[in-house]
Design an enzyme around this catalytic site. Structure first.
Site, PDB file in Angstrom:
ATOM      1  CB  CYS A  59      -8.778 -29.425  -1.641  1.00  0.00           C
ATOM      2  SG  CYS A  59     -10.030 -28.586  -0.640  1.00  0.00           S
ATOM      3  CG  ASP A  72     -11.001 -30.680   8.345  1.00  0.00           C
ATOM      4  OD1 ASP A  72     -11.268 -30.090   7.270  1.00  0.00           O
ATOM      5  OD2 ASP A  72     -11.869 -31.291   9.010  1.00  0.00           O
ATOM      6  CB  CYS A 125     -13.123 -32.000 -11.962  1.00  0.00           C
ATOM      7  SG  CYS A 125     -12.834 -32.739 -13.582  1.00  0.00           S
TER       8      CYS A 125
END
Length: 530
Positions: free
Chosen positions: A339, A391, A462
């Site tokens: 990602c 994806d 995060c």
């Protein structure tokens, strides 16, 4: 905050109310007409005074720094924009110097961070529900409240300049309301207001919500997060307070490619947690040639630590134990950032991969973000990396057991970076936790399918919330018998300068703003057994 701005702004030395300053205002001659385009008088007597100044002394223009802050708040509210993206562009558009840019930054971020507290105060000063106010008027009131309650701006300057801003960009009529409301706000200090607002409140969550300007659900979520990661719940006030502190800009020099010399010569200080990092006092970092070239980048130390921890895991022994964590590793390996957008961690991993003879595949599903990843990796030699646009959930099937090290920094609520993205606390809802959960699990599954036997996956968020951290990892481990957790706390210690972050709890690791002065990054290192 910098020292007081130009004599026309009435600026002080930064956060905390008090201090002395000056005030310019647009002091036009008293002969100017008091009638507007419709022929109505703009001031009908003492009861309509906008400020303490005489009519001929009122500011009738928008101070550029306050105008920038107003435009940022408007963009955040009406366009769902991000302050950290809008603010630099507005500063450049209005040509602010370093001092005024610092004032505009504190005013923008401070008004956004303190929105919940300021709205509670404003609700006591307005004769109608706040949601019935024009949104632009409410943003101007928040800007005025932050100056009056949390900055070293004299009350007369905050009133005069905020009303002048309102007259210039909203209109004469609304400026009357803004003047009246802010005069009521200025009657008390922030602590006095908090005492008035909370004197009869017994719910600790509501008290913390108002005092530290966090939605109640986030206060509860942080309490739960502290306990889940082995911290005492009594740290909640320290955590919330750290969330409201203006963050220091963190820099990283890409290993083997960048240098911090120029940054250090321009006021930055060497980082204390991780090598190749520095803390900047702010200013226009684009002036630094190394930043323009991309070999030095802005990146939170927490992000630097988790990327370096993954790169340093020793995969040379059968059990990938942690006793050799931190040694050089990676020659001939294939790495994956599943990602990757917008590319900060990918750039650091790409530089480390190049340094160690490995290659990196950076995956990003959104084409415009994939472009940002390519730009971020532009300073890294091209033979060390590739970018895939697609994806991430499909990589595990399409390239099964192909990578030695995989970073999966999943989309999350961002509750760990609220100090850097102050508007997020007012946008996020508990529903986001529910909505993001399936995606986080699917991406982690893909990462685990993509890693080779004997390789390691770093699951990163995060956010400290257990629904996005330990729960996701536990679910993955329950479903397979070929996985084991490595000691993520030891891995962080191995790549830190201090060697004793003490971030680990039950093999996973959680960094905290109030302890480590980083974003609240979570790290789990999952080893696929050979």
């Amino acid at each position: 905050m910098s020292e007081s701005g130009t004599s026309g702004s009435g600026r002080g030395r930064g956060p905390q109310r008090a201090g002395q300053g000056s005030q310019r205002g647009d002091q036009r001659g008293g002969g100017a007409s008091r009638r507007n385009a419709q022929g109505r008088e703009r001031n009908r007597g003492p009861q309509r005074n906008y400020t303490e100044n005489a009519p001929s002394q009122r500011t009738r223009r928008a101070d550029p720094a306050r105008l920038v802050a107003f435009e940022v708040l408007r963009a955040v509210a009406s366009e769902d924009a991000y302050a950290n993206l809008v603010l630099p562009a507005r500063i450049r558009h209005h040509g602010l110097d370093k001092r005024d840019a610092g004032f505009a930054t504190e005013l923008s971020y401070g008004a956004l961070r303190g929105q919940g507290t300021y709205d509670a105060v404003l609700a006591r000063c307005v004769d109608r529900p706040l949601d019935r106010l024009d949104p632009a008027v409410l943003d101007a009131l928040r800007i005025g409240a932050h100056q009056l309650l949390a900055m070293r701006v004299p009350a007369h300057a905050a009133l005069d300049q905020t009303v002048g801003l309102a007259r210039a960009v909203i209109g004469a009529g609304p400026s009357t309301l803004i003047n009246a409301v802010l005069r009521k706000v200025s009657a008390h200090t922030l602590e006095d207001w908090l005492e008035l607002l909370l004197s009869n409140e017994t719910d600790a969550t509501k008290v913390a919500s108002v005092r530290y300007a966090h939605p109640e659900w986030i206060v509860r979520a942080f309490r739960q997060s502290l306990v889940a990661h082995g911290r005492p719940v009594t740290e909640i006030d320290d955590l919330l307070e750290a969330d409201n502190a203006a963050p220091v800009v963190n820099l990283v020099a890409l290993p083997g490619l960048g240098s911090l010399d120029e940054a250090l010569e321009n006021g930055a200080s060497a980082g204390e947690l991780v090598e190749g990092s520095a803390l900047s006092s702010g200013g226009d970092l684009g002036r630094l040639s190394s930043v323009r070239e991309g070999t030095t980048r802005v990146q939170d130390v927490g992000s630097q630590l988790v990327a370096r921890a993954l790169a340093a895991v020793d995969l040379g022994n059968e059990n990938a134990g942690t006793e050799n964590l931190g040694t050089a590793a990676g020659k001939g390996e294939s790495w994956l950032d599943l990602c990757a957008g917008p590319g900060g961690k990918a750039a650091l991993l790409g530089a480390l991969a190049h340094q160690r003879g490995a290659t990196l595949l950076a995956n990003e599903p959104a084409p415009h973000r994939a472009k940002l990843v390519r730009q971020a990796l532009g300073a890294v030699p091209k033979d060390a990396w590739q970018v895939r646009t697609g994806d991430g959930r499909e990589v595990g099937t399409e390239q099964a057991e192909s990578f030695d090290r995989v970073l999966v920094d999943v989309p999350c609520t961002g509750l760990g970076a609220l100090r850097r993205r102050p508007e997020s606390r007012w946008r996020r809802t508990p529903k986001d936790l529910t909505d993001l959960g399936p995606l986080q699990r699917e991406l982690l599954k893909s990462a685990l399918d993509a890693v080779k036997p004997g390789g390691v996956v770093a699951y990163v968020t995060c956010s400290p919330h257990p629904a996005e951290t330990t729960a996701v990892v536990s679910d993955a481990l329950r479903k397979r018998d070929d996985l084991e957790l490595l000691d993520a706390g030891s891995a962080l210690d191995a790549v830190s300068l201090t060697g004793h972050l003490h971030a680990g709890h039950e093999m996973t690791a959680q960094l905290w703003p109030h302890i480590h002065r980083t974003d609240a990054m979570f790290l789990a290192l999952i080893h696929k057994k050979p």
